[in-house]
Design an enzyme around this catalytic site. Structure first.
Site: not given
Length: 356
Positions: A34, A322, A325
């Site tokens: 991600s 978040d 990240h």
């Protein structure tokens, strides 16, 4: 940090001299999770690891979520801009007629790990093995387009960026309900990781990859999803020690592969010190908060920034977007650091520079 500078030197020199079949621009193929995904999981109907909803992308061009797990750009996006190329599109968005097969593709998938079982509770994601299979299919498409010889040269000349391993800890070994954390000691687990990675990198080499940059792990013990496990909200030193061991083992693996595989130029990009300094000294870089995230997330249900989450007013103040990240602003600092490291290759690598 000398290894990092070598890795970036390979990037720039390749950009300046490589002549792929259809373009004089640098061709990049990106494998990852991600941190580098640009939207592959949007095409996986049942994936729970998606970022195609607000507030993701709020600071990206157009202000809409694209599948990037941040409020704006990934480090890969920023580096692509610095290199004067477009950020490679997600593999699953392409048809076989797309020219992107010749100009670069992003295979990264949120939730992916080195191990197949990593992130299994996300239901759908492209594991590293899946991503390698996607690259194998990519080479078949390239061969059909330009022929065997040109296809082999094309993949030999391309650059390969690989960034995986974070989920093998955060969404596997550190999870009490995952078998690997119960079955293995860390010594056994890191051996499993690096032996699996050895086989995967050897496979990529056999498919034609020669210039590979593997991005080491950052201080995972300091990301918000791990800090909440500490009563004092401090970094988890044990997790960081494990990460450093993985990084050290991976460096040695790449050195060994370079010795054994003719023409291999596998490099390790060690971003751990830069990320740790950014977290420990946020005000030096223009940030105010590094111990929690801009988007107020519930780490018990995934730690993602959902549409009903509360978003901070001043996003540029936060290192983290978040629970997992970095923010767009932090990604900018870290991307700038990669390039400043190259430009100062004759002297010790500098710390990241503050925002202007």
């Amino acid at each position: 940090m000398m290894i990092l500078r070598l890795a970036l030197a390979i990037v720039i020199s390749t950009y300046a001299t490589a002549q792929p079949a259809s373009t004089s621009s640098l061709v990049t193929y990106i494998f990852g999770d991600s941190l580098t995904e640009v939207g592959n999981n949007n095409f996986l109907q049942y994936s729970l690891a998606r970022a195609d909803f607000p507030y993701y992308g709020v600071d990206f061009s157009g202000g809409k979520a694209t599948g990037r797990f941040t409020n704006g750009r990934t480090i890969g996006d920023i580096i692509s801009t610095k290199l004067g190329i477009l950020s490679p599109p997600p593999y699953l968005s392409l048809s076989q007629n797309d020219d992107a097969f010749l100009s670069g593709i992003n295979y990264a998938s949120g939730g992916a790990g080195i191990l197949n079982e990593t992130g299994i509770y996300f239901i759908q994601r492209l594991t590293f093995n899946d991503q390698i299979n996607c690259f194998k299919k990519t080479k078949e498409v390239i061969r059909a387009k330009i022929g065997d010889g040109a296809a082999n040269k094309h993949v030999n000349d391309a650059m390969y960026f690989i960034g995986l391993g974070s989920n093998d800890y955060v969404n596997n070994f550190l999870q009490p309900f995952m078998a690997d954390g119960q079955q293995y000691t860390h010594d056994e687990f890191v051996e499993l990781l690096t032996s699996t990675l050895h086989n995967q990198l050897t496979t990529i080499y056999k498919l034609g990859a020669r210039k590979v940059i593997f991005h080491g792990l950052g201080p995972l013990g300091c990301i918000p999803s791990q800090r909440v496990k500490s009563k004092t909200r401090m970094c988890l030193n044990r997790v960081n020690e494990w990460v450093l061991e993985f990084n050290s083992r991976t460096k040695k693996l790449l050195i060994d592969l370079n010795k054994r595989l003719p023409g291999a130029k596998f490099s390790f990009a060690d971003t751990y010190p830069a990320v740790l300094d950014l977290i420990n000294n946020p005000t030096h870089y223009g940030f105010k908060i590094a111990n929690t995230s801009c988007c107020n997330v519930d780490t018990s249900v995934g730690g993602l920034c959902l549409p009903n989450s509360k978003m901070c007013k001043n996003r540029q103040d936060f290192v983290f977007w978040d629970a997992f990240h970095p923010s767009d602003s932090a990604n900018q600092i870290l991307a700038d650091h990669l390039f400043s490291s190259l430009l100062s290759s004759s002297s010790p690598s500098p710390a990241p520079k503050p925002r202007q």
